[in-house]
Design a protein around this motif. Structure first.
Motif, PDB file in Angstrom:
ATOM      1  N   ARG A  57       0.822  -1.207   0.000  1.00  0.00           N
ATOM      2  CA  ARG A  57       0.000   0.000   0.000  1.00  0.00           C
ATOM      3  C   ARG A  57       0.854   1.254   0.000  1.00  0.00           C
ATOM      4  O   ARG A  57       0.390   2.333  -0.411  1.00  0.00           O
ATOM      5  CB  ARG A  57      -0.921  -0.003   1.217  1.00  0.00           C
ATOM      6  N   PHE A  58       2.109   1.153   0.449  1.00  0.00           N
ATOM      7  CA  PHE A  58       3.005   2.305   0.502  1.00  0.00           C
ATOM      8  C   PHE A  58       3.906   2.385  -0.734  1.00  0.00           C
ATOM      9  O   PHE A  58       4.842   3.185  -0.768  1.00  0.00           O
ATOM     10  CB  PHE A  58       3.885   2.237   1.753  1.00  0.00           C
ATOM     11  N   ALA A  59       3.656   1.534  -1.711  1.00  0.00           N
ATOM     12  CA  ALA A  59       4.546   1.475  -2.877  1.00  0.00           C
ATOM     13  C   ALA A  59       3.782   1.458  -4.188  1.00  0.00           C
ATOM     14  O   ALA A  59       4.234   0.899  -5.173  1.00  0.00           O
ATOM     15  CB  ALA A  59       5.432   0.233  -2.781  1.00  0.00           C
ATOM     16  N   THR A  60       2.623   2.067  -4.210  1.00  0.00           N
ATOM     17  CA  THR A  60       1.814   2.056  -5.421  1.00  0.00           C
ATOM     18  C   THR A  60       2.039   3.332  -6.222  1.00  0.00           C
ATOM     19  O   THR A  60       2.406   4.380  -5.685  1.00  0.00           O
ATOM     20  CB  THR A  60       0.320   1.954  -5.065  1.00  0.00           C
ATOM     21  N   GLY A  61       1.837   3.233  -7.523  1.00  0.00           N
ATOM     22  CA  GLY A  61       1.902   4.401  -8.391  1.00  0.00           C
ATOM     23  C   GLY A  61       3.241   5.109  -8.344  1.00  0.00           C
ATOM     24  O   GLY A  61       4.312   4.495  -8.337  1.00  0.00           O
ATOM     25  N   ALA A  62       3.168   6.442  -8.300  1.00  0.00           N
ATOM     26  CA  ALA A  62       4.371   7.267  -8.310  1.00  0.00           C
ATOM     27  C   ALA A  62       5.239   7.014  -7.079  1.00  0.00           C
ATOM     28  O   ALA A  62       6.467   7.138  -7.142  1.00  0.00           O
ATOM     29  CB  ALA A  62       4.002   8.745  -8.394  1.00  0.00           C
TER      30      ALA A  62
END
Length: 524
Positions: A57-62
């Protein structure tokens, strides 16, 4: 206090400098966190572990892109800051003035304690940089999922060369990249058997079976950490003690040999490419690299005829059974004793011409031919005894399917991108494949001739040619080149080009993979 004695930090835990070591650890931690993103899983169900999904959850997208890219930048900075600075660089030995003859038997001298003052730093850095990655998903590549699936097929009595990846429903089926599903693999038998053992250790767990593919990598890195400094030290001592007419005071020679050992560990083991793509990515190139440097060490420590033409080539054949390019090492193990006895390895020369002038050309060629035969026989025996055979050869052209910047593979892809598939496409691809093979073999032959008087350089630059002129350029192909060239004398220009290429390619590959990698994001 001796100049090269370790100074200890206030924590009394490790030699200085602690700041780059901790910065590097922060870098690998960020990259490991970025790898937990569900976008890196090819399964619609993510990684299948609740705690990994929570971290993701802390490593999604940008966020994941920045974590991975900045982590790689921090690791590269830390590695560069830790580079050896004391003593004379290897390139300075190329044309050094004559001094006093080295002591007899210097090649067998014990390694000076000063050598370990720097290597202790590198060992602590290696341990701390690797720790954050060990239990988290593979970084920047999902090849370890392919290994796990190939091991699953073998465990169920199927040959992955025949049935292809993701053939059987099972714990790793969903994690196989759809680009490779249904295709076999170009990994020789020992890679498949090792993957099966790693799966079996975890009871074929769908997550830990993939993570367990790091076990042979960690063993291989430990072997490299043990062998490379001793090999570099022995090579330096042998170069001076065996070369006729070259003398060196024992104290100065020991100092240079210790520096060579530190440089070999820094370049061959601690470099970011190895940390991220061997330990983090769990790539099966690592056992091949470890086995081939062991073969070199065997010959340097005991340069007998039987060792260089039988025992060491057998070991090289085992390395080749992990990755075929490892067979290049047979050239070095066969030629090194002759090259050293003729005193040709120390100075920069012009390859075959120097061998001819020294009167050892026929001897070197004959020994290389024998060693190559022994290596190939060992490799063939492993393929037959394993029961898997030579089916891996059917899939060698698959490497060109990967989207990399390999020049010979990129041109046909650019034609398809801008022009579609023209009517003459089958004829073009046939002749382009032949041209690509001719170019690769021609460049490889040029390197072997150009560096014929320096066998380790020949294998190191030959490995680099295979990377650049092959069907694909992947960052996990480069650590073998770095490990070999860290053992050989080279010019300042060669060193700058090599370091520059490694750093720029590592950062570029990290950024582009973080930007465009990922196929599935689980719903909810």
């Amino acid at each position: 206090m001796k100049a090269d004695a370790p100074r200890w930090s206030c924590w009394n835990l490790m030699p200085y400098p602690i700041v780059p070591i901790l910065v590097g650890m922060a870098g690998t931690s960020a990259m490991a966190l970025g790898a937990t993103s569900p976008a890196y899983s090819f399964s619609p169900y993510g990684w299948g572990e609740n705690w990994v999904e929570w971290l993701g959850r802390f490593a999604t997208g940008a966020e994941g892109v920045w974590e991975t890219t900045l982590g790689a930048l921090a690791l590269t900075w830390a590695w560069w800051v830790l580079r050896p600075r004391k003593g004379q660089p290897l390139h300075g030995l190329v044309n050094m003035p004559g001094t006093v003859r080295a002591m007899a038997g210097a090649a067998g001298a014990d390694v000076h304690d000063g050598m370990w003052s720097g290597i202790r730093q590198f060992t602590w850095a290696l341990i701390l940089w690797c720790l954050p990655m060990l239990a988290l998903p593979p970084i920047l590549s999902n090849d370890s999922t392919l290994y796990a699936d190939a091991g699953w097929s073998y465990a169920n009595g199927y040959n992955v060369y025949d049935v292809g990846l993701a053939y059987l429903p099972g714990p790793y089926h969903d994690q196989v990249d759809k680009l490779w599903a249904g295709s076999g693999v170009a990994y020789p038998p020992l890679s498949i058997l090792t993957a099966w053992l790693c799966d079996a250790v975890t009871g074929f767990h769908p997550y830990w079976g993939i993570i367990a593919q790091r076990i042979p990598v960690l063993i291989s890195v430990a072997v490299m950490l043990y062998v490379l400094p001793r090999l570099a030290h022995s090579l330096m001592m042998t170069r001076f003690s065996e070369a006729p007419g070259l003398d060196c005071p024992s104290e100065a020679l020991e100092s240079r040999a210790c520096f060579a050992a530190r440089l070999a560990v820094w370049l061959g083991v601690l470099n970011p490419l190895l940390i991220v793509h061997y330990v983090g990515g769990a790539h099966n190139d690592a056992p091949m690299v470890a086995i081939t440097v062991v073969a070199l060490y065997m010959v340097v420590k005991k340069p007998t005829l039987a060792m260089s033409l039988v025992y060491a080539p057998i070991v090289v054949g085992l390395g080749m059974a992990y990755k075929p390019q490892g067979g290049l090492t047979a050239v070095a193990v066969a030629a090194l004793p002759v090259i050293f006895s003729a005193g040709l390895d120390l100075q920069v020369g012009n390859g075959l011409m120097r061998l001819r002038r020294a009167g050892v050309l026929k001897q070197v060629v004959g020994r290389v031919a024998v060693a190559c035969c022994v290596t190939l026989a060992t490799f063939a025996l492993v393929c037959v005894v394993s029961g898997l055979g030579f089916g891996w050869t059917k899939w060698l052209d698959l490497m060109g399917k990967a989207n990399t910047i390999a020049p010979m593979a990129s041109i046909p892809k650019l034609i398809l991108l801008f022009n579609g598939e023209p009517p003459w496409w089958p004829v073009f691809t046939f002749w382009w494949a032949i041209l690509s093979a001719v170019v690769l073999l021609g460049l490889l032959l040029f390197v072997l001739i150009r560096f014929a008087d320096r066998p380790i350089s020949a294998v190191g630059w030959g490995a680099f040619v295979v990377v650049v002129a092959g069907q694909s350029i992947h960052p996990w192909y480069l650590p073998w080149t770095l490990a070999l060239l860290g053992l050989a004398p080279h010019t300042r220009t060669q060193r700058r080009w090599l370091f520059g290429f490694a750093i720029v390619f590592f950062m570029w590959n990290t950024f582009q993979t973080a930007m465009w990698h990922g196929q599935y994001v689980p719903e909810g």
